[in-house]
Design an enzyme around this catalytic site. Structure first.
Site, PDB file in Angstrom:
ATOM      1  N   PHE A 129       0.860  -1.185   0.000  1.00 39.53           N
ATOM      2  CA  PHE A 129       0.000   0.000   0.000  1.00 39.53           C
ATOM      3  C   PHE A 129       0.899   1.239   0.000  1.00 39.53           C
ATOM      4  O   PHE A 129       1.840   1.328   0.787  1.00 39.53           O
ATOM      5  CB  PHE A 129      -0.883  -0.029   1.250  1.00 39.53           C
ATOM      6  CG  PHE A 129      -1.988   0.980   1.230  1.00 39.53           C
ATOM      7  CD1 PHE A 129      -3.201   0.685   0.627  1.00 39.53           C
ATOM      8  CD2 PHE A 129      -1.820   2.222   1.811  1.00 39.53           C
ATOM      9  CE1 PHE A 129      -4.226   1.619   0.615  1.00 39.53           C
ATOM     10  CE2 PHE A 129      -2.846   3.157   1.794  1.00 39.53           C
ATOM     11  CZ  PHE A 129      -4.047   2.864   1.191  1.00 39.53           C
ATOM     12  N   ASP A 198       2.139  -5.087   8.530  1.00 40.28           N
ATOM     13  CA  ASP A 198       0.939  -4.260   8.471  1.00 40.28           C
ATOM     14  C   ASP A 198      -0.254  -5.202   8.337  1.00 40.28           C
ATOM     15  O   ASP A 198      -0.330  -5.992   7.391  1.00 40.28           O
ATOM     16  CB  ASP A 198       1.021  -3.302   7.277  1.00 40.28           C
ATOM     17  CG  ASP A 198      -0.123  -2.297   7.267  1.00 40.28           C
ATOM     18  OD1 ASP A 198      -1.214  -2.631   7.783  1.00 40.28           O
ATOM     19  OD2 ASP A 198       0.066  -1.187   6.743  1.00 40.28           O
ATOM     20  N   TYR A 223     -10.742   0.863  10.574  1.00 36.98           N
ATOM     21  CA  TYR A 223     -11.990   1.123   9.831  1.00 36.98           C
ATOM     22  C   TYR A 223     -12.284   0.106   8.739  1.00 36.98           C
ATOM     23  O   TYR A 223     -13.273   0.218   8.045  1.00 36.98           O
ATOM     24  CB  TYR A 223     -11.991   2.536   9.247  1.00 36.98           C
ATOM     25  CG  TYR A 223     -10.770   2.925   8.434  1.00 36.98           C
ATOM     26  CD1 TYR A 223     -10.635   2.505   7.118  1.00 36.98           C
ATOM     27  CD2 TYR A 223      -9.762   3.704   8.979  1.00 36.98           C
ATOM     28  CE1 TYR A 223      -9.519   2.849   6.373  1.00 36.98           C
ATOM     29  CE2 TYR A 223      -8.642   4.062   8.247  1.00 36.98           C
ATOM     30  CZ  TYR A 223      -8.522   3.625   6.945  1.00 36.98           C
ATOM     31  OH  TYR A 223      -7.409   3.958   6.217  1.00 36.98           O
ATOM     32  N   LYS A 224     -11.425  -0.893   8.562  1.00 38.41           N
ATOM     33  CA  LYS A 224     -11.691  -1.903   7.531  1.00 38.41           C
ATOM     34  C   LYS A 224     -12.463  -3.067   8.171  1.00 38.41           C
ATOM     35  O   LYS A 224     -13.619  -2.903   8.497  1.00 38.41           O
ATOM     36  CB  LYS A 224     -10.372  -2.330   6.887  1.00 38.41           C
ATOM     37  CG  LYS A 224      -9.769  -1.177   6.063  1.00 38.41           C
ATOM     38  CD  LYS A 224      -8.379  -1.439   5.546  1.00 38.41           C
ATOM     39  CE  LYS A 224      -7.896  -0.238   4.739  1.00 38.41           C
ATOM     40  NZ  LYS A 224      -6.432  -0.199   4.602  1.00 38.41           N
ATOM     41  N   ARG A 389     -12.205  -4.899  -7.286  1.00 37.80           N
ATOM     42  CA  ARG A 389     -11.886  -5.487  -5.990  1.00 37.80           C
ATOM     43  C   ARG A 389     -13.167  -5.735  -5.185  1.00 37.80           C
ATOM     44  O   ARG A 389     -13.992  -4.836  -5.041  1.00 37.80           O
ATOM     45  CB  ARG A 389     -10.962  -4.512  -5.259  1.00 37.80           C
ATOM     46  CG  ARG A 389     -10.240  -5.089  -4.091  1.00 37.80           C
ATOM     47  CD  ARG A 389      -9.229  -4.093  -3.562  1.00 37.80           C
ATOM     48  NE  ARG A 389      -9.874  -2.971  -2.901  1.00 37.80           N
ATOM     49  CZ  ARG A 389      -9.381  -2.329  -1.843  1.00 37.80           C
ATOM     50  NH1 ARG A 389      -8.211  -2.676  -1.346  1.00 37.80           N
ATOM     51  NH2 ARG A 389     -10.025  -1.317  -1.307  1.00 37.80           N
TER      52      ARG A 389
HETATM   53  C1  LIG Z   1      -5.827   0.993   4.474  1.00 39.78           C
HETATM   54  C2  LIG Z   1      -4.362   0.875   4.632  1.00 39.78           C
HETATM   55  C3  LIG Z   1      -3.623   1.902   5.241  1.00 39.78           C
HETATM   56  C4  LIG Z   1      -4.320   3.163   5.648  1.00 39.78           C
HETATM   57  O1  LIG Z   1      -3.525   4.031   6.355  1.00 39.78           O
HETATM   58  P1  LIG Z   1      -4.160   5.320   7.025  1.00 39.78           P
HETATM   59  O2  LIG Z   1      -3.055   5.939   7.731  1.00 39.78           O
HETATM   60  O3  LIG Z   1      -5.297   4.856   7.891  1.00 39.78           O
HETATM   61  O4  LIG Z   1      -4.727   6.175   5.933  1.00 39.78           O
HETATM   62  C5  LIG Z   1      -2.270   1.697   5.419  1.00 39.78           C
HETATM   63  N1  LIG Z   1      -1.659   0.566   5.005  1.00 39.78           N
HETATM   64  C6  LIG Z   1      -2.356  -0.427   4.410  1.00 39.78           C
HETATM   65  C7  LIG Z   1      -1.650  -1.660   3.987  1.00 39.78           C
HETATM   66  C8  LIG Z   1      -3.708  -0.295   4.192  1.00 39.78           C
HETATM   67  O5  LIG Z   1      -4.383  -1.263   3.585  1.00 39.78           O
END
Ligand SMILES: *Cc1c(COP(=O)(O)O)cnc(C)c1O
Length: 430
Positions: A129, A198, A223-224, A389
């Site tokens: 990401f 992560d 939030y996921k 997705r």
């Molecule tokens: C959703 C996601 C994030 C989001 O990071 P924020 O700081 O909450 O915006 C980070 N890393 C991964 C791998 C994600 O899927």
């Protein structure tokens, strides 16, 4: 051939089907985007209203003690710990994933500086990401490290004597491919590198055992799959072997051993509390707790193992039905078929029209999302093509939802509905 009736029967036999009632699913919607923003738990509006009107409105500043606001990041952290194989007192819910990644990556570099100062690289995956890569890039610039990006099959080879930290996302956000956390952590340790995981697409979605894997650091998203609401606090875990060895860089007063002593010098709190920075968002933490409680509600029904079994059954079914019913429409599969390598989402590829197909599905109430390919890498690699997705949160998605989603996809493709001009208009958030 699986039929509509089979899907109804699978829902009727589903031992987790009652969990769907914990959510305020909007009518007429098949929500396959819980990997981006989880559905609102039914308890959240009343809990948030109570925190606002009673705890904030009436109790005001006394709430820090009276309503236990001050301990809420630890309390929610302890609940998340149960989902990721961490112990009590090892996780704190705080800040964002990006910020927490900065803290743990920086701490990992501090530890590497003590134990292995000649190691000057951070290794990650090119399709990680982007925020993870940006944070690592910024830290590398700050500290004079090098960020080395590889494809998944190149990770083992990249683990040389130069590597201080291997930073990976457990389940890839683009493809849904899942790493073997224990095996990769062991391989990295054998080569002398620390590992940061992560868990943004793992926590609440797939079983995770950080302790058994002997991971070093982990961060993840609220939030996921934890259903904590937009911008919910994220979480951070540090292996107890490391927690007290070094400061994290954002040494704010909420990470101080005695914040209300108001001393001019910083004394880090023992344990994970030092990974807090400043005052945490209480209203958001209250909503996050409601979300985490939905995942914990599965514990008496078999917990993460039962959620995982259902998630794999849902994603297997989706893949099978797409291949049976949407054959001839040039859809590819970016997600691994092997269970051990699959998270809780399925990503389809298509040379043309992926964005518009997703928009046409959304107009029909089937909500997935689109992720753009990486033009610099070319279209030959599955992982870098445009992606449709679809996330399957086993807490609230059922087998009939899968059937109906594929039926809509079939109709959108067969009717060429997706070619209508309004479906090609790009929005700011895809
Ligand atoms: C959703 C996601 C994030 C989001 O990071 P924020 O700081 O909450 O915006 C980070 N890393 C991964 C791998 C994600 O899927």
């Amino acid at each position: 051939m699986t039929t509509l009736q089979d899907c109804r029967a699978l829902d009727a036999q589903d031992p987790l089907r009652s969990l769907r009632d914990l959510f305020a699913l909007p009518p007429g919607v098949i929500y396959l985007d819980g990997n981006s923003l989880g559905v609102m738990p039914r308890t959240a509006p009343a809990r948030v209203a109570d925190m606002v009107t009673r705890e904030w409105g009436t109790d005001l500043i006394q709430s820090w003690n009276k309503n236990h606001w001050f301990e809420l990041p630890q309390k929610v952290g302890d609940k998340i710990a149960r989902l990721i194989g961490a112990g009590p007192g090892e996780v704190v819910a705080a800040d964002t994933t990006s910020i927490n990644l900065y803290k743990v990556l920086s701490a990992a570099l501090n530890i590497a500086a003590q134990d292995a100062p000649t190691r000057r690289q951070i290794v990650s995956e090119r399709s990680n990401f982007p925020t993870d890569l940006y944070i690592a890039e910024a830290l590398c610039r700050e500290r004079g490290f090098e960020l080395v990006l590889v494809e998944p099959e190149g990770i083992a080879q990249a683990l040389t004597a130069q590597v201080a930290v291997l930073m990976l996302t457990h389940v890839n956000y683009r493809t849904g491919a899942m790493h073997d956390m224990a095996a990769i952590t062991a391989a990295a340790h054998a080569e002398g590198a620390l590992v940061v995981w992560d868990l943004a697409h793992s926590a609440g979605a797939v079983p995770v055992d950080l302790s058994a894997a002997r991971a070093d650091f982990a961060v993840g998203c609220g939030y996921k799959y934890l259903n904590g609401g937009p911008g919910a606090p994220a979480f951070v875990w540090v292996n107890p072997l490391h927690t007290d060895r070094c400061w994290q860089p954002l040494a704010g007063w909420w990470g101080h051993a005695a914040p209300f002593a108001f001393t001019p010098d910083y004394q880090p709190a023992p344990g994970i509390t030092r990974y807090q920075c400043g005052t945490q968002p209480m209203i958001s933490l209250a909503a996050l707790e409601c979300g985490v409680d939905t995942a914990l509600a599965a514990e008496p029904l078999g917990g993460m193992a039962a959620l995982r079994a259902k998630s794999l059954a849902l994603t297997d079914l989706f893949i099978q039905l797409v291949e049976e019913r949407c054959a001839g429409h040039s859809l590819g599969l970016a997600t691994p078929r092997e269970h051990a390598q699959r998270g809780s989402q399925v990503c389809l590829t298509r040379e043309e029209g992926a964005y518009a197909i997703v928009q046409a599905l959304i107009a029909r109430g089937v909500i997935g999302d689109f992720r753009a390919g990486d033009p610099s890498t070319g279209s030959g690699r599955t992982g870098y093509q445009d992606i449709l997705r679809f996330g399957f949160t086993p807490l609230y998605i059922g087998f009939l939802d899968v059937w109906n989603a594929v039926e809509h996809l079939k109709q959108v493709l067969e009717s060429s509905e997706w070619q209508r001009p309004e479906f090609s208009r790009k929005h700011a958030v895809t």
